[in-house]
Design a protein around this motif. Structure first.
Motif, mmCIF file in Angstrom:
data_model
loop_
_atom_site.group_PDB
_atom_site.id
_atom_site.type_symbol
_atom_site.label_atom_id
_atom_site.label_comp_id
_atom_site.label_asym_id
_atom_site.label_seq_id
_atom_site.Cartn_x
_atom_site.Cartn_y
_atom_site.Cartn_z
ATOM 1 N N THR A 115 0.843 -1.208 0.000
ATOM 2 C CA THR A 115 0.000 0.000 0.000
ATOM 3 C C THR A 115 0.875 1.253 0.000
ATOM 4 O O THR A 115 0.632 2.196 -0.755
ATOM 5 C CB THR A 115 -0.927 -0.003 1.231
ATOM 6 N N SER A 116 1.918 1.248 0.852
ATOM 7 C CA SER A 116 2.817 2.411 0.919
ATOM 8 C C SER A 116 3.585 2.550 -0.392
ATOM 9 O O SER A 116 3.811 3.672 -0.863
ATOM 10 C CB SER A 116 3.806 2.262 2.077
ATOM 11 N N TYR A 117 3.977 1.431 -0.965
ATOM 12 C CA TYR A 117 4.680 1.477 -2.258
ATOM 13 C C TYR A 117 3.812 2.180 -3.307
ATOM 14 O O TYR A 117 4.286 3.038 -4.062
ATOM 15 C CB TYR A 117 5.053 0.055 -2.722
ATOM 16 N N LEU A 118 2.531 1.832 -3.335
ATOM 17 C CA LEU A 118 1.641 2.440 -4.337
ATOM 18 C C LEU A 118 1.465 3.937 -4.099
ATOM 19 O O LEU A 118 1.170 4.685 -5.022
ATOM 20 C CB LEU A 118 0.276 1.739 -4.334
ATOM 21 N N ALA A 119 1.637 4.351 -2.839
ATOM 22 C CA ALA A 119 1.402 5.772 -2.505
ATOM 23 C C ALA A 119 2.664 6.618 -2.600
ATOM 24 O O ALA A 119 2.584 7.835 -2.493
ATOM 25 C CB ALA A 119 0.830 5.875 -1.088
ATOM 26 N N THR A 120 3.818 5.990 -2.792
ATOM 27 C CA THR A 120 5.041 6.798 -2.730
ATOM 28 C C THR A 120 5.350 7.467 -4.062
ATOM 29 O O THR A 120 4.999 6.954 -5.127
ATOM 30 C CB THR A 120 6.259 5.965 -2.268
ATOM 31 N N ARG A 121 6.017 8.623 -3.950
ATOM 32 C CA ARG A 121 6.498 9.303 -5.157
ATOM 33 C C ARG A 121 8.020 9.200 -5.216
ATOM 34 O O ARG A 121 8.648 9.757 -6.103
ATOM 35 C CB ARG A 121 6.116 10.776 -5.115
ATOM 36 N N ALA A 122 8.589 8.515 -4.200
ATOM 37 C CA ALA A 122 10.051 8.430 -4.114
ATOM 38 C C ALA A 122 10.592 7.391 -5.092
ATOM 39 O O ALA A 122 9.844 6.563 -5.614
ATOM 40 C CB ALA A 122 10.452 8.057 -2.689
ATOM 41 N N LYS A 123 11.888 7.460 -5.310
ATOM 42 C CA LYS A 123 12.575 6.443 -6.113
ATOM 43 C C LYS A 123 12.455 5.110 -5.376
ATOM 44 O O LYS A 123 12.635 5.038 -4.165
ATOM 45 C CB LYS A 123 14.039 6.854 -6.251
ATOM 46 N N VAL A 124 12.138 4.034 -6.127
ATOM 47 C CA VAL A 124 11.938 2.720 -5.502
ATOM 48 C C VAL A 124 13.047 1.753 -5.946
ATOM 49 O O VAL A 124 13.420 1.714 -7.124
ATOM 50 C CB VAL A 124 10.557 2.134 -5.882
ATOM 51 N N PHE A 125 13.545 1.011 -4.974
ATOM 52 C CA PHE A 125 14.552 -0.031 -5.229
ATOM 53 C C PHE A 125 14.007 -1.350 -4.709
ATOM 54 O O PHE A 125 13.353 -1.364 -3.659
ATOM 55 C CB PHE A 125 15.836 0.268 -4.449
ATOM 56 N N VAL A 126 14.292 -2.443 -5.402
ATOM 57 C CA VAL A 126 13.960 -3.758 -4.841
ATOM 58 C C VAL A 126 15.202 -4.643 -4.913
ATOM 59 O O VAL A 126 15.952 -4.608 -5.890
ATOM 60 C CB VAL A 126 12.778 -4.456 -5.564
ATOM 61 N N ALA A 127 15.414 -5.382 -3.835
ATOM 62 C CA ALA A 127 16.531 -6.330 -3.792
ATOM 63 C C ALA A 127 15.926 -7.726 -3.680
ATOM 64 O O ALA A 127 15.616 -8.185 -2.578
ATOM 65 C CB ALA A 127 17.433 -6.014 -2.602
ATOM 66 N N PRO A 128 15.709 -8.389 -4.839
ATOM 67 C CA PRO A 128 15.047 -9.699 -4.811
ATOM 68 C C PRO A 128 15.870 -10.738 -4.052
ATOM 69 O O PRO A 128 17.099 -10.683 -4.036
ATOM 70 C CB PRO A 128 14.953 -10.088 -6.290
ATOM 71 N N ALA A 129 15.169 -11.652 -3.409
ATOM 72 C CA ALA A 129 15.823 -12.762 -2.703
ATOM 73 C C ALA A 129 14.873 -13.944 -2.767
ATOM 74 O O ALA A 129 13.743 -13.860 -2.268
ATOM 75 C CB ALA A 129 16.099 -12.379 -1.255
ATOM 76 N N MET A 130 15.302 -15.002 -3.424
ATOM 77 C CA MET A 130 14.448 -16.200 -3.486
ATOM 78 C C MET A 130 15.273 -17.361 -4.024
ATOM 79 O O MET A 130 16.441 -17.185 -4.397
ATOM 80 C CB MET A 130 13.212 -15.933 -4.358
ATOM 81 N N ASP A 131 14.628 -18.500 -4.073
ATOM 82 C CA ASP A 131 15.312 -19.670 -4.588
ATOM 83 C C ASP A 131 15.578 -19.509 -6.092
ATOM 84 O O ASP A 131 14.861 -18.767 -6.774
ATOM 85 C CB ASP A 131 14.423 -20.893 -4.327
ATOM 86 N N LEU A 132 16.606 -20.239 -6.598
ATOM 87 C CA LEU A 132 17.004 -19.991 -7.992
ATOM 88 C C LEU A 132 15.903 -20.292 -9.013
ATOM 89 O O LEU A 132 15.769 -19.577 -10.007
ATOM 90 C CB LEU A 132 18.300 -20.748 -8.341
ATOM 91 N N ASP A 133 15.086 -21.341 -8.751
ATOM 92 C CA ASP A 133 14.035 -21.662 -9.722
ATOM 93 C C ASP A 133 12.915 -20.629 -9.696
ATOM 94 O O ASP A 133 12.360 -20.273 -10.731
ATOM 95 C CB ASP A 133 13.494 -23.071 -9.461
ATOM 96 N N MET A 134 12.603 -20.149 -8.501
ATOM 97 C CA MET A 134 11.601 -19.070 -8.401
ATOM 98 C C MET A 134 12.115 -17.817 -9.113
ATOM 99 O O MET A 134 11.375 -17.119 -9.802
ATOM 100 C CB MET A 134 11.323 -18.722 -6.939
ATOM 101 N N MET A 135 13.412 -17.549 -8.927
ATOM 102 C CA MET A 135 14.028 -16.368 -9.545
ATOM 103 C C MET A 135 13.973 -16.468 -11.067
ATOM 104 O O MET A 135 13.721 -15.472 -11.757
ATOM 105 C CB MET A 135 15.485 -16.283 -9.060
ATOM 106 N N ALA A 136 14.181 -17.667 -11.563
ATOM 107 C CA ALA A 136 14.240 -17.852 -13.023
ATOM 108 C C ALA A 136 12.855 -18.054 -13.627
ATOM 109 O O ALA A 136 12.706 -18.081 -14.854
ATOM 110 C CB ALA A 136 15.129 -19.053 -13.351
ATOM 111 N N HIS A 137 11.829 -18.187 -12.799
ATOM 112 C CA HIS A 137 10.485 -18.459 -13.323
ATOM 113 C C HIS A 137 9.991 -17.291 -14.177
ATOM 114 O O HIS A 137 10.205 -16.123 -13.826
ATOM 115 C CB HIS A 137 9.506 -18.692 -12.162
ATOM 116 N N PRO A 138 9.323 -17.612 -15.289
ATOM 117 C CA PRO A 138 8.862 -16.522 -16.179
ATOM 118 C C PRO A 138 7.969 -15.504 -15.469
ATOM 119 O O PRO A 138 7.973 -14.328 -15.829
ATOM 120 C CB PRO A 138 8.081 -17.258 -17.272
ATOM 121 N N SER A 139 7.212 -15.924 -14.471
ATOM 122 C CA SER A 139 6.338 -14.942 -13.819
ATOM 123 C C SER A 139 7.177 -13.933 -13.025
ATOM 124 O O SER A 139 6.899 -12.724 -13.038
ATOM 125 C CB SER A 139 5.298 -15.627 -12.914
ATOM 126 N N THR A 140 8.239 -14.404 -12.373
ATOM 127 C CA THR A 140 9.120 -13.472 -11.639
ATOM 128 C C THR A 140 9.805 -12.530 -12.623
ATOM 129 O O THR A 140 9.855 -11.305 -12.405
ATOM 130 C CB THR A 140 10.184 -14.264 -10.834
#
Ligand code: CTP
Length: 408
Positions: A115-140
């Motif tokens: 919810t806060s992400y949708l409301a922010t006007r600031a620059k957004v960064f994401v640092a993904p962390a997950m298993d390798l197959d989840m990371m490589a999945h087309p949906s990710t």
């Protein structure tokens, strides 16, 4: 390897969103890193994140209560996602799980973080962390592409051993590297490299005779702090200064003047080449119409100064504001004692400026001669005014330049 330069994080407001992955334990180190660099950090956790690290650890390190729910259960206090989003200078989600990335990409606002992400006007960064197959999945991959296309910075995960003991891509980037990515963003956004900034500062003195003048209490501290900060950010700085005793900051070219007419002349010359002009001088509005060439005498009828006829000085800011080149940014100050907001916005329009910095003499610790200040910045483009707290003139200078750069 030398430690990254994190100095641009000083004073920044950072919202750190933590989602539920094993890498959440590293978020404690990230908070520590950001706070140590002088940033203010507000942590938001998803409900799942609390299974991996306790809010107590994070609130202790950040110095702010951690937010997880929309309401505090026992008091019913509502946490405004809009306020938090607007408070943020940067919004970083670390770790960002596959689930949180998917919610961010599709706008599933069922927790405080998204919810806060949708409301922010600031620059957004994401640092993904997950298993390798989840990371490589087309949906990710598709979700990351969507976020990237909306301007979100992806801090790419590293290769290495994962919590599953498999090896591959999906390990959250180290906290120091995440802090360095934020610092690089702020350093680039706040840079004045290859810009020329002209600043007027201090009082002017208008001669009555060779030993007397009309002047004011300005010490030039605010203008000199602005010159120092602009030089620190890589600008070429021309400081057109009235008589003050402040030391000239490193890397600043100073042009010393005495009167308003001299200041107009020097400022006009410097403005011809400047990208940004900041008018912080306390220019005397009037000067003696006929300054005496010899010292006035107490007992001499033809050379007494029982009265001095005054004429109006030119308005330097208004003169250069109306002669501005396209793209040139003009910033003025307004020192007011009453009807502050109206007076400041009227001056903003009258002098053809982009921004005006209001100093209210009603605020204790603000104004002439103090080392602190508290200002409100008004903009010609109609954006919401920005008010600072009471802080050092060096920190106020940084705030003024950050707003000024956003106008270039
Ligand atoms: N200014 C200027 N030249 C002048 C007077 C003011 O460049 N002769 C600039 C100041 O540096 C400041 C802004 O204009 O950026 C407003 O200054 P201020 O003294 O508050 O406004 P005035 O126009 O002098 O109005 P007043 O004194 O009536 O409030």
């Amino acid at each position: 390897m030398s430690a990254a330069d994190l100095s641009s994080l000083r004073g920044r407001h950072i919202v750190l969103g933590i989602s539920g992955g094993i890498a959440a334990y590293k978020s404690a180190v990230l908070v520590r890193c950001l706070v140590k660099a002088g940033a203010e950090v507000q942590v938001i956790m998803t409900p799942a994140a609390r299974e991996f690290i306790t809010p107590v650890t994070l609130s202790t390190l950040s110095g702010h209560a951690v937010i997880t729910e929309f309401f505090t259960a026992n008091t019913g206090e509502w946490h405004s996602h809009v306020d938090l989003g607007l408070w943020a200078d940067a919004f970083v989600v670390a770790p960002a799980t596959a689930c949180t990335l998917a919610k961010m990409a599709t706008g599933v606002a069922d927790n405080m973080l998204v919810t806060s992400y949708l409301a922010t006007r600031a620059k957004v960064f994401v640092a993904p962390a997950m298993d390798l197959d989840m990371m490589a999945h087309p949906s990710t991959t598709a979700n990351l592409d969507t976020l990237r296309s909306r301007g979100v910075d992806i801090i790419e995960p590293a290769e290495g051993e994962l919590a599953s003991h498999l090896r591959g891509r999906g390990r959250m980037e180290e906290p120091e590297a995440i802090a360095a990515a934020l610092a690089r963003h702020f350093a680039a956004a706040g840079s004045l490299a290859s810009r020329h900034v002209m600043i007027t500062a201090g009082p002017t003195r208008e001669r009555i005779d060779p030993v007397r003048y009309i002047g004011n209490f300005s010490t030039g501290k605010m203008g000199y702090a602005l010159a120092a900060e602009a030089a620190r950010r890589g600008a070429r700085v021309t400081l057109v200064s009235g008589p003050v005793s402040e030391p000239v900051p490193a890397g600043v070219d100073v042009v010393r003047v005495e009167s308003a007419l001299e200041m107009l002349d020097a400022a006009t010359r410097a403005a011809a080449e400047a990208d940004i002009c900041i008018f912080s001088a306390a220019v005397a509005d009037y000067r003696p119409a006929r300054p005496l060439a010899q010292k006035a005498k107490r007992e001499s009828a033809d050379r007494d100064i029982t009265s001095v006829e005054l004429v109006k000085n030119p308005d330097i800011a208004a003169t250069l504001g109306s002669a501005r080149r396209p793209g040139q940014v003009m910033v003025g100050f307004a020192l007011e004692t009453d009807h502050e907001a109206e007076a400041a916005t009227a001056k903003l329009a009258r002098k053809h400026l982009d921004m005006i910095v209001l100093n209210s003499l009603r605020d204790p610790g603000a104004g002439f001669g103090t080392d602190t200040n508290k200002v409100t910045m008004y903009f010609a483009d109609g954006r919401t005014p920005v008010a600072t707290t009471l802080k050092s003139k060096a920190d106020i200078a940084a705030d003024i330049l950050t707003q000024t750069i956003s106008l270039t």
